[in-house]
Structure formats: C-alpha cells, structure tokens
Design a protein around this motif. Structure first.
Motif, short mmCIF file in Angstrom:
data_model
loop_
_atom_site.label_atom_id
_atom_site.label_comp_id
_atom_site.label_asym_id
_atom_site.label_seq_id
_atom_site.Cartn_x
_atom_site.Cartn_y
_atom_site.Cartn_z
N GLN A 75 -8.78 54.90 -55.82
CA GLN A 75 -8.81 56.31 -56.19
C GLN A 75 -7.50 56.72 -56.84
OE1 GLN A 75 -7.30 59.36 -55.21
NE2 GLN A 75 -8.82 60.63 -56.18
N PHE A 135 -15.63 56.89 -47.89
CA PHE A 135 -15.76 58.11 -48.69
C PHE A 135 -14.76 59.17 -48.25
CE2 PHE A 135 -17.53 62.32 -49.46
CZ PHE A 135 -17.61 62.29 -50.83
N THR A 192 -11.65 61.10 -50.24
CA THR A 192 -11.58 62.56 -50.32
C THR A 192 -10.27 63.09 -49.76
OG1 THR A 192 -13.98 62.59 -50.04
CG2 THR A 192 -12.85 64.66 -49.77
#
Length: 156
Positions: free
Chosen positions: A79, A137, A141
């Motif tokens: 990410q 996930f 986030t």
C-alpha cells in the motif's frame, strides 16, 4: 415543582462550551479511523484466539502465525509503495515488484496451507481465511488513514 439542584446543573452546561475539533481537508473521520482499528484488532485477535484454541501441533500454529504477520507486513508495504508511486515519490521497480510478490506469496501460503490442512475442519478453514482477509484489509486501511492524517496536517 422546582428542585433546588436544578440551577446547579444548568451552570455546568453554560460554563464549558464544547469545542468541535475540525478535521483537516483530506483527513479521514474519527469514526472511519476507529472502525479501521477495530477491524484490525478484531481480525488479528480472532485469528490468534483461533490459533491458541486449535488442536494442531505447535509447528502448524507457528506456520499460520508467520503467514499472518507476513501478510500484514506485505500488505502495508505494498500500500505504501502504490501510494508513493501515485504521489510522485520515487519507488524502485524492484521494491514495487517485491511488495506485490510478497503479498501474493502470503495469500498463496495461506490458501495452500488451509487447502492441505487435513486436521482442520472446513468451518475452521473458513474462519482462518476470513480472519486473515479482514486483518490484511484492515492493515491497509489503517496505514492509509495514518498517511492521510499526516498529509492533511502537513498542509497547514
């Protein structure tokens, strides 16, 4: 009927007006940050509690723990690399490729491990898979929220 304490409570309400904390532009809401952290904590805790209570050998538990940690780290790393590239921050091709590779390997290790686990019933396999996905996930986030908050505060 009047109560002699009525005025006492009214004074407290008037003396301290509540200050609303303003969000910076681009900063996630407190509710979204909280939900992200809650999802990460719930996912990791459920996974670890499941491992602790599982009727499997210690080396199997270690395998599934290592896959979780590897998955969380690789997801956050990817990410960050994707976000850096998008924002024009230089990311080497090798790091970007390794980040993708690491995430794919961690997901593959989880899937292959669960598929080949003869001692785990199907419902437990689903539990571990879902807890793993939720944790990965949520880690992405949370990292995104941290970066968005930092960026929003740096603009001022």
């Amino acid at each position: 009927m009047s109560n002699e304490n009525e005025g006492f409570f009214d004074k407290d309400k008037q003396t301290e007006p509540r200050r609303k904390v303003e969000r910076k532009e681009g900063e996630p809401t407190a509710a979204f940050k909280g939900a992200s952290w809650a999802a990460l904590i719930v996912g990791v805790a459920a996974y670890l509690i499941g491992l602790f209570n599982a009727a499997m050998q210690l080396n199997e538990k270690g395998y599934y723990f290592a896959v979780l940690v590897f998955g969380l780290y690789s997801a956050v790393s990817l990410q960050k690399a994707v976000r850096d590239k998008e924002e024009g921050i230089q990311v080497t091709s090798i790091y970007y490729g390794i980040s993708w590779f690491a995430l794919i390997v961690s997901i593959s290790l989880m899937a292959i491990g669960l598929y080949n686990a003869g001692s785990i019933v199907l419902s437990e396999k689903g539990f571990y898979g879902m807890a793993f996905v939720l944790s990965v996930f949520a880690a992405i986030t949370v990292q995104k929220n941290i970066r968005d908050t930092q960026r929003a505060r740096e603009r001022d």
